[in-house]
Motif scaffolding. Sequence first.
Motif, PDB file in Angstrom:
ATOM      1  N   ARG A   1     -11.369  -6.495   6.503  1.00  0.00           N
ATOM      2  CA  ARG A   1     -10.406  -6.085   6.924  1.00  0.00           C
ATOM      3  C   ARG A   1     -10.647  -5.019   8.245  1.00  0.00           C
ATOM      4  NH1 ARG A   1      -4.948  -6.134   5.401  1.00  0.00           N
ATOM      5  NH2 ARG A   1      -3.771  -5.791   7.148  1.00  0.00           N
ATOM      6  N   PHE A   2     -11.311  -4.037   8.050  1.00  0.00           N
ATOM      7  CA  PHE A   2     -11.796  -3.168   8.803  1.00  0.00           C
ATOM      8  C   PHE A   2     -12.759  -2.189   8.300  1.00  0.00           C
ATOM      9  CE2 PHE A   2      -8.498   0.410   9.787  1.00  0.00           C
ATOM     10  CZ  PHE A   2      -7.916   0.264   8.033  1.00  0.00           C
ATOM     11  N   VAL A   3     -13.509  -1.268   8.590  1.00  0.00           N
ATOM     12  CA  VAL A   3     -14.557  -0.415   8.022  1.00  0.00           C
ATOM     13  C   VAL A   3     -14.012   0.234   6.812  1.00  0.00           C
ATOM     14  CG1 VAL A   3     -16.058   1.486   8.103  1.00  0.00           C
ATOM     15  CG2 VAL A   3     -16.337  -0.566   9.714  1.00  0.00           C
TER      16      VAL A   3
ATOM     17  N   ALA B   1     -11.480  -7.383  17.356  1.00  0.00           N
ATOM     18  CA  ALA B   1     -10.467  -7.075  17.810  1.00  0.00           C
ATOM     19  C   ALA B   1     -10.113  -5.777  18.465  1.00  0.00           C
ATOM     20  CB  ALA B   1      -9.168  -7.393  16.913  1.00  0.00           C
ATOM     21  N   HIS B   2      -9.431  -5.603  19.308  1.00  0.00           N
ATOM     22  CA  HIS B   2      -8.899  -4.482  20.048  1.00  0.00           C
ATOM     23  C   HIS B   2     -10.112  -3.752  20.905  1.00  0.00           C
ATOM     24  CE1 HIS B   2      -5.275  -4.758  17.776  1.00  0.00           C
ATOM     25  NE2 HIS B   2      -5.979  -4.929  16.770  1.00  0.00           N
ATOM     26  N   CYS B   3     -10.996  -3.030  20.241  1.00  0.00           N
ATOM     27  CA  CYS B   3     -12.227  -2.419  21.287  1.00  0.00           C
ATOM     28  C   CYS B   3     -11.422  -1.528  22.322  1.00  0.00           C
ATOM     29  CB  CYS B   3     -12.933  -3.553  21.693  1.00  0.00           C
ATOM     30  SG  CYS B   3     -13.919  -4.493  20.568  1.00  0.00           S
TER      31      CYS B   3
ATOM     32  N   PRO C   1      -0.094 -13.350   7.880  1.00  0.00           N
ATOM     33  CA  PRO C   1       1.162 -13.221   6.682  1.00  0.00           C
ATOM     34  C   PRO C   1       2.102 -12.118   7.373  1.00  0.00           C
ATOM     35  CG  PRO C   1      -0.828 -12.050   6.372  1.00  0.00           C
ATOM     36  CD  PRO C   1      -1.242 -13.014   7.470  1.00  0.00           C
ATOM     37  N   GLN C   2       1.684 -11.537   8.532  1.00  0.00           N
ATOM     38  CA  GLN C   2       2.663 -10.421   9.192  1.00  0.00           C
ATOM     39  C   GLN C   2       3.735 -11.069   9.997  1.00  0.00           C
ATOM     40  OE1 GLN C   2      -0.075  -7.582  10.865  1.00  0.00           O
ATOM     41  NE2 GLN C   2      -1.163  -7.198   9.133  1.00  0.00           N
ATOM     42  N   TYR C   3       3.616 -12.384  10.279  1.00  0.00           N
ATOM     43  CA  TYR C   3       4.371 -12.992  11.291  1.00  0.00           C
ATOM     44  C   TYR C   3       5.966 -12.750  10.781  1.00  0.00           C
ATOM     45  CZ  TYR C   3       6.429 -16.843  14.122  1.00  0.00           C
ATOM     46  OH  TYR C   3       7.263 -17.356  15.097  1.00  0.00           O
TER      47      TYR C   3
ATOM     48  N   ASN D   1       2.702  -1.289  21.605  1.00  0.00           N
ATOM     49  CA  ASN D   1       3.740  -0.907  20.799  1.00  0.00           C
ATOM     50  C   ASN D   1       3.176  -0.066  19.536  1.00  0.00           C
ATOM     51  OD1 ASN D   1       4.925  -3.483  21.651  1.00  0.00           O
ATOM     52  ND2 ASN D   1       3.842  -4.956  20.250  1.00  0.00           N
ATOM     53  N   ILE D   2       2.234  -0.115  19.030  1.00  0.00           N
ATOM     54  CA  ILE D   2       1.888   0.883  18.098  1.00  0.00           C
ATOM     55  C   ILE D   2       0.977   2.290  18.667  1.00  0.00           C
ATOM     56  CG2 ILE D   2       2.253  -0.342  16.013  1.00  0.00           C
ATOM     57  CD1 ILE D   2      -0.651  -1.120  15.516  1.00  0.00           C
ATOM     58  N   ARG D   3       1.017   2.205  19.922  1.00  0.00           N
ATOM     59  CA  ARG D   3       0.331   3.440  20.646  1.00  0.00           C
ATOM     60  C   ARG D   3      -1.102   3.578  20.464  1.00  0.00           C
ATOM     61  NH1 ARG D   3       3.654   8.080  18.585  1.00  0.00           N
ATOM     62  NH2 ARG D   3       4.436   6.267  16.850  1.00  0.00           N
TER      63      ARG D   3
ATOM     64  N   GLN E   1       2.153   4.673  14.078  1.00  0.00           N
ATOM     65  CA  GLN E   1       0.975   4.417  14.571  1.00  0.00           C
ATOM     66  C   GLN E   1       0.089   3.544  13.485  1.00  0.00           C
ATOM     67  OE1 GLN E   1      -1.289   7.003  17.603  1.00  0.00           O
ATOM     68  NE2 GLN E   1       0.386   8.401  16.913  1.00  0.00           N
ATOM     69  N   LEU E   2      -0.931   3.017  13.904  1.00  0.00           N
ATOM     70  CA  LEU E   2      -1.811   2.035  13.138  1.00  0.00           C
ATOM     71  C   LEU E   2      -2.017   2.303  11.581  1.00  0.00           C
ATOM     72  CD1 LEU E   2      -3.479  -0.366  12.718  1.00  0.00           C
ATOM     73  CD2 LEU E   2      -5.440   0.959  13.173  1.00  0.00           C
ATOM     74  N   LEU E   3      -2.325   3.718  11.097  1.00  0.00           N
ATOM     75  CA  LEU E   3      -2.594   3.860   9.594  1.00  0.00           C
ATOM     76  C   LEU E   3      -1.206   3.822   8.971  1.00  0.00           C
ATOM     77  CD1 LEU E   3      -5.761   6.230  10.136  1.00  0.00           C
ATOM     78  CD2 LEU E   3      -5.520   3.742   9.760  1.00  0.00           C
ATOM     79  N   ASP E   4      -0.339   4.401   9.547  1.00  0.00           N
ATOM     80  CA  ASP E   4       1.100   4.565   8.814  1.00  0.00           C
ATOM     81  C   ASP E   4       1.759   3.256   8.925  1.00  0.00           C
ATOM     82  OD1 ASP E   4       0.824   7.160   8.402  1.00  0.00           O
ATOM     83  OD2 ASP E   4       1.701   7.675  10.356  1.00  0.00           O
ATOM     84  N   TRP E   5       1.633   2.560   9.997  1.00  0.00           N
ATOM     85  CA  TRP E   5       2.202   1.122  10.082  1.00  0.00           C
ATOM     86  C   TRP E   5       1.429   0.261   8.865  1.00  0.00           C
ATOM     87  CZ3 TRP E   5      -0.008  -3.494  11.500  1.00  0.00           C
ATOM     88  CH2 TRP E   5       0.582  -4.568  11.951  1.00  0.00           C
ATOM     89  N   LEU E   6       0.215   0.312   8.700  1.00  0.00           N
ATOM     90  CA  LEU E   6      -0.249  -0.403   7.543  1.00  0.00           C
ATOM     91  C   LEU E   6       0.317  -0.115   6.316  1.00  0.00           C
ATOM     92  CD1 LEU E   6      -4.198  -0.250   8.699  1.00  0.00           C
ATOM     93  CD2 LEU E   6      -2.528  -2.342   8.969  1.00  0.00           C
ATOM     94  N   GLU E   7       0.543   1.345   6.220  1.00  0.00           N
ATOM     95  CA  GLU E   7       1.094   1.492   4.780  1.00  0.00           C
ATOM     96  C   GLU E   7       2.495   1.089   4.528  1.00  0.00           C
ATOM     97  OE1 GLU E   7      -0.378   3.347   2.070  1.00  0.00           O
ATOM     98  OE2 GLU E   7      -2.341   3.628   3.099  1.00  0.00           O
TER      99      GLU E   7
HETATM  100  N1  GUN Z   1      -6.725  -2.420  11.254  1.00  0.00           N
HETATM  101  C1  GUN Z   1      -6.827  -2.966   9.829  1.00  0.00           C
HETATM  102  N2  GUN Z   1      -5.895  -3.944   9.472  1.00  0.00           N
HETATM  103  C2  GUN Z   1      -4.996  -4.019  10.407  1.00  0.00           C
HETATM  104  C3  GUN Z   1      -4.122  -4.820  10.918  1.00  0.00           C
HETATM  105  O1  GUN Z   1      -3.632  -5.373  10.095  1.00  0.00           O
HETATM  106  N3  GUN Z   1      -3.433  -4.732  12.060  1.00  0.00           N
HETATM  107  C4  GUN Z   1      -3.969  -3.780  13.058  1.00  0.00           C
HETATM  108  N4  GUN Z   1      -3.582  -3.931  14.403  1.00  0.00           N
HETATM  109  N5  GUN Z   1      -4.894  -3.487  12.775  1.00  0.00           N
HETATM  110  C5  GUN Z   1      -5.707  -3.277  11.786  1.00  0.00           C
END
Ligand code: GUN
Length: 422
Positions: free
Chosen positions: A197-199, A262-264, A71-73, A291-293, A83-89
């Motif tokens: 989604r994540f913890v 993912a990521h690790c 859905p993010q495409y 991209n999101i540092r 950065q991640l948490l702001d980008w999600l919001e």
């Molecule tokens: N962590 C939780 N949700 C996401 C997401 O949609 N993208 C990324 N990169 N990390 C996440």
Amino acid sequence: MMEGFVLHGDFLDTTAQRRVRWRKNAWAVCEDGRCAGVFDALPERWRGLPVHDCAGSVILPGLTDLHVHAPQYEFAGLGFDHQLLDWLEALAFPTEARYADADYARAHYGRFAADLRQGATTRVCAFATLHGAGAAVLMEALEQAGLAGGVGKVNMDRLSPDILREESTAVSLADTEAWILATRENFPHIRPVITPRFVPSCSPELLAGLGALAEKYGLPVQSHLDENQDEIALVAQLHPDCESYARVYDKYGLLPAECIMAHCVYLDAAERRLLRERGVFVAHCPGSNANIRSGIAPVTEYLDEGLSVGLGSDVAGGYTLDMFTAMRDALSASRLLWRLRGGTGRWLRSEEALFLATRGGGAFFGQVGAFEPGWEFDAVVVDESRWPARPQNTDAQRFERLLYQAGDRDVTAKYVAGRRLF
Ligand code: GUN
Ligand code: FE
């Protein structure tokens, strides 16, 4: 009845030792979706099969995207000053909320699947959104596009905005089980994947319930792990009893035999041991991590320690579905990390980038990612003719040129588990 064909051309794949292997002017036989072998001369017994002749063209195993958010495409490339948490919001959550509308989902997932179909990716493990109907639409779109892999209905019952949070833990689990039952037998090539989604976005009760569902239905699990330092601090605060982020998933049965994290970027030594013991696949997402540092994952260490590693586009943390770009990003990131560490240790070899995008990630799907006898027959034919010509190339140079010039647009033919898509 045996169904088969022969593909002729210059085969390029990798060995288990992460070395590149050329078999030029060779003949690969596919029977019932599997590779019967790659031969210098076509053996007598297969001479009656139809031949797809790509003489002079390079043929790769299909590429594998272990981590992507379908859905993010639609907003790929936006918001990279966050950065991640702001980008999600700011971007991910408001966009994903729109997928409550199945018609909206159908239109956008259709575009996602069509674009994946045209490129070099043959296998994919994708996140949908928390909406079960939308996740089923994505599975159908990928199946119809001829791709293989898995899709997750996302779970999130806390620390998420009102527009994108499940009503309760019980509803989240009930919707997930209903979605599993509705989809698990409908799509021969696309499996449901349990997807917290994540913890931070899942309550402990939800994590436990999802672990139980993964076990009950024998399903894989995918999620995010150790991506960003603020995220890691949040997890530590939420789960003070767990010595690490990875331990939280493990505590709730969410590191089963088939699992992608993912990521690790920031795994500590104990987490690396745990992931290795559990056989978890690391989806290395170097583009998104830049991209999101988020940082640079020490992927050579993971490989040298025997972890299973593949690549993820992480669209839309990544800006493109093109896994050739992911290979180049993995190389750039590793070379920069080597320099940032004072020139010590090693960097990712070019050959290892192809390994990660094919055999490394392919192993998550079984015998996938190389032209080996008995393995599933995924192949993409790449047209080198548009690149600036340098005809005296050695094989090694031809490989390096491919690594730096190729893109999804250069794919002229594609097979997934023996089915020709174009
Ligand atoms: N962590 C939780 N949700 C996401 C997401 O949609 N993208 C990324 N990169 N990390 C996440
Ligand atoms: Fe992600």
